[in-house]
Write a protein that holds these residues in place. Structure first.
Motif, PDB file in Angstrom:
ATOM      1  N   VAL A  32       0.845  -1.187   0.000  1.00  0.00           N
ATOM      2  CA  VAL A  32       0.000   0.000   0.000  1.00  0.00           C
ATOM      3  C   VAL A  32       0.885   1.243   0.000  1.00  0.00           C
ATOM      4  CG1 VAL A  32      -1.702   1.282   1.373  1.00  0.00           C
ATOM      5  CG2 VAL A  32      -1.839  -1.202   1.200  1.00  0.00           C
ATOM      6  N   GLY A  33       0.487   2.261  -0.755  1.00  0.00           N
ATOM      7  CA  GLY A  33       1.181   3.534  -0.739  1.00  0.00           C
ATOM      8  C   GLY A  33       0.833   4.317   0.510  1.00  0.00           C
ATOM      9  N   PHE A  34       1.812   4.962   1.129  1.00  0.00           N
ATOM     10  CA  PHE A  34       1.578   5.711   2.370  1.00  0.00           C
ATOM     11  C   PHE A  34       0.671   6.914   2.187  1.00  0.00           C
ATOM     12  CE2 PHE A  34       5.804   4.185   4.321  1.00  0.00           C
ATOM     13  CZ  PHE A  34       5.178   3.099   4.887  1.00  0.00           C
ATOM     14  N   PHE A  35       0.784   7.605   1.058  1.00  0.00           N
ATOM     15  CA  PHE A  35       0.022   8.834   0.867  1.00  0.00           C
ATOM     16  C   PHE A  35      -1.335   8.595   0.227  1.00  0.00           C
ATOM     17  CE2 PHE A  35       4.345  10.299   1.390  1.00  0.00           C
ATOM     18  CZ  PHE A  35       4.176  11.358   2.284  1.00  0.00           C
ATOM     19  N   THR A  36      -1.403   7.668  -0.741  1.00  0.00           N
ATOM     20  CA  THR A  36      -2.669   7.427  -1.433  1.00  0.00           C
ATOM     21  C   THR A  36      -3.509   6.349  -0.764  1.00  0.00           C
ATOM     22  OG1 THR A  36      -1.707   5.750  -2.887  1.00  0.00           O
ATOM     23  CG2 THR A  36      -1.662   8.058  -3.659  1.00  0.00           C
ATOM     24  N   ALA A  88       4.876  12.103 -12.013  1.00  0.00           N
ATOM     25  CA  ALA A  88       5.783  12.016 -10.866  1.00  0.00           C
ATOM     26  C   ALA A  88       5.708  10.639 -10.215  1.00  0.00           C
ATOM     27  CB  ALA A  88       5.435  13.090  -9.839  1.00  0.00           C
ATOM     28  N   VAL A  89       6.766  10.304  -9.497  1.00  0.00           N
ATOM     29  CA  VAL A  89       6.799   9.129  -8.629  1.00  0.00           C
ATOM     30  C   VAL A  89       7.265   9.628  -7.267  1.00  0.00           C
ATOM     31  CG1 VAL A  89       7.728   6.828  -8.200  1.00  0.00           C
ATOM     32  CG2 VAL A  89       7.338   7.585 -10.558  1.00  0.00           C
ATOM     33  N   GLU A  90       6.438   9.380  -6.249  1.00  0.00           N
ATOM     34  CA  GLU A  90       6.699   9.862  -4.892  1.00  0.00           C
ATOM     35  C   GLU A  90       7.327   8.754  -4.033  1.00  0.00           C
ATOM     36  OE1 GLU A  90       5.937  12.997  -3.900  1.00  0.00           O
ATOM     37  OE2 GLU A  90       4.839  13.582  -5.719  1.00  0.00           O
ATOM     38  N   GLU A 115       3.088   6.451  -6.323  1.00  0.00           N
ATOM     39  CA  GLU A 115       4.083   6.363  -5.261  1.00  0.00           C
ATOM     40  C   GLU A 115       4.573   4.926  -5.087  1.00  0.00           C
ATOM     41  OE1 GLU A 115       2.726   6.881  -1.160  1.00  0.00           O
ATOM     42  OE2 GLU A 115       0.675   6.718  -1.891  1.00  0.00           O
ATOM     43  N   VAL A 116       5.778   4.815  -4.571  1.00  0.00           N
ATOM     44  CA  VAL A 116       6.398   3.517  -4.317  1.00  0.00           C
ATOM     45  C   VAL A 116       5.649   2.830  -3.169  1.00  0.00           C
ATOM     46  CG1 VAL A 116       8.536   2.446  -3.468  1.00  0.00           C
ATOM     47  CG2 VAL A 116       8.635   4.259  -5.192  1.00  0.00           C
ATOM     48  N   PRO A 117       5.499   1.498  -3.225  1.00  0.00           N
ATOM     49  CA  PRO A 117       4.862   0.792  -2.107  1.00  0.00           C
ATOM     50  C   PRO A 117       5.561   1.116  -0.788  1.00  0.00           C
ATOM     51  CG  PRO A 117       5.224  -0.707  -3.946  1.00  0.00           C
ATOM     52  CD  PRO A 117       5.917   0.580  -4.288  1.00  0.00           C
ATOM     53  N   GLY A 118       4.758   1.320   0.264  1.00  0.00           N
ATOM     54  CA  GLY A 118       5.309   1.698   1.558  1.00  0.00           C
ATOM     55  C   GLY A 118       5.899   0.549   2.349  1.00  0.00           C
ATOM     56  N   CYS A 119       5.380  -0.661   2.145  1.00  0.00           N
ATOM     57  CA  CYS A 119       5.848  -1.855   2.869  1.00  0.00           C
ATOM     58  C   CYS A 119       5.857  -1.573   4.369  1.00  0.00           C
ATOM     59  CB  CYS A 119       7.199  -2.301   2.342  1.00  0.00           C
ATOM     60  SG  CYS A 119       7.216  -2.574   0.554  1.00  0.00           S
TER      61      CYS A 119
END
Length: 168
Positions: A32-36, A88-90, A115-119
């Protein structure tokens, strides 16, 4: 510009020279992405010598790869992002840390979201899948940069800074 650089010094050191490296086979991370809060899948793919690290948004058809270089960095508070042509990629810092720590110079990173996965909030899952993928030495040398003297970078607001000095 956002930063104040005092005395930037570089040099070369033959001990730092090595061949470029890529990954032996693709690797995948989904989280899951932290921001989205959205599910995001990131695929790390082998890339040819001289390619560098670049992100490709697969959800933005026709978009060009975004090199992970300072020229494509976007200003963000407390996170790192890259962008090109309004794409963009966050939160790229943990996957880039994993690649740098494992000395992987060439990799195409396909990502199906912004965005990159938050892990777990660290680089660990990226390191684990990259170790499983293995590395492959390539036929070109990597450009080496060595710090030959101390320097400091301070944010314009003075709230954060980094000091660097040679290790030898």
């Amino acid at each position: 510009s956002g930063t104040n650089v005092t005395e930037f010094a570089t040099g070369t050191n033959n001990m730092d020279e090595r061949r470029q490296r890529t990954i032996r086979r693709p690797a995948v991370v989904t989280s899951v992405g932290f921001f989205t809060g959205a599910d995001v899948t990131l695929r790390l793919l082998p890339a040819p010598a001289g390619h560098g690290i670049a992100f490709q948004r697969t959800d933005c058809l026709g978009s060009r790869p975004i090199p992970a270089t300072i020229e494509f960095a976007l200003p963000r508070e407390r996170r790192t992002a890259v962008g090109r042509d309004n794409v963009a990629v966050e939160t790229v810092e943990h996957v880039l840390a994993a690649l740098a720590g494992l000395q992987i110079d060439n990799c195409l990173i396909e990502i199906d979201g912004p965005e990159v996965p938050g892990c777990d909030g660290s680089a660990r899952e990226f390191v684990d899948v990259l170790l499983d993928a293995g590395t492959e030495e390539q036929n070109e040398n990597r450009a080496a940069v060595a710090v030959s003297g101390p320097f400091q970078v301070t944010a314009d607001d003075g709230r954060s800074q980094i000091r660097v000095r040679p290790s030898k």
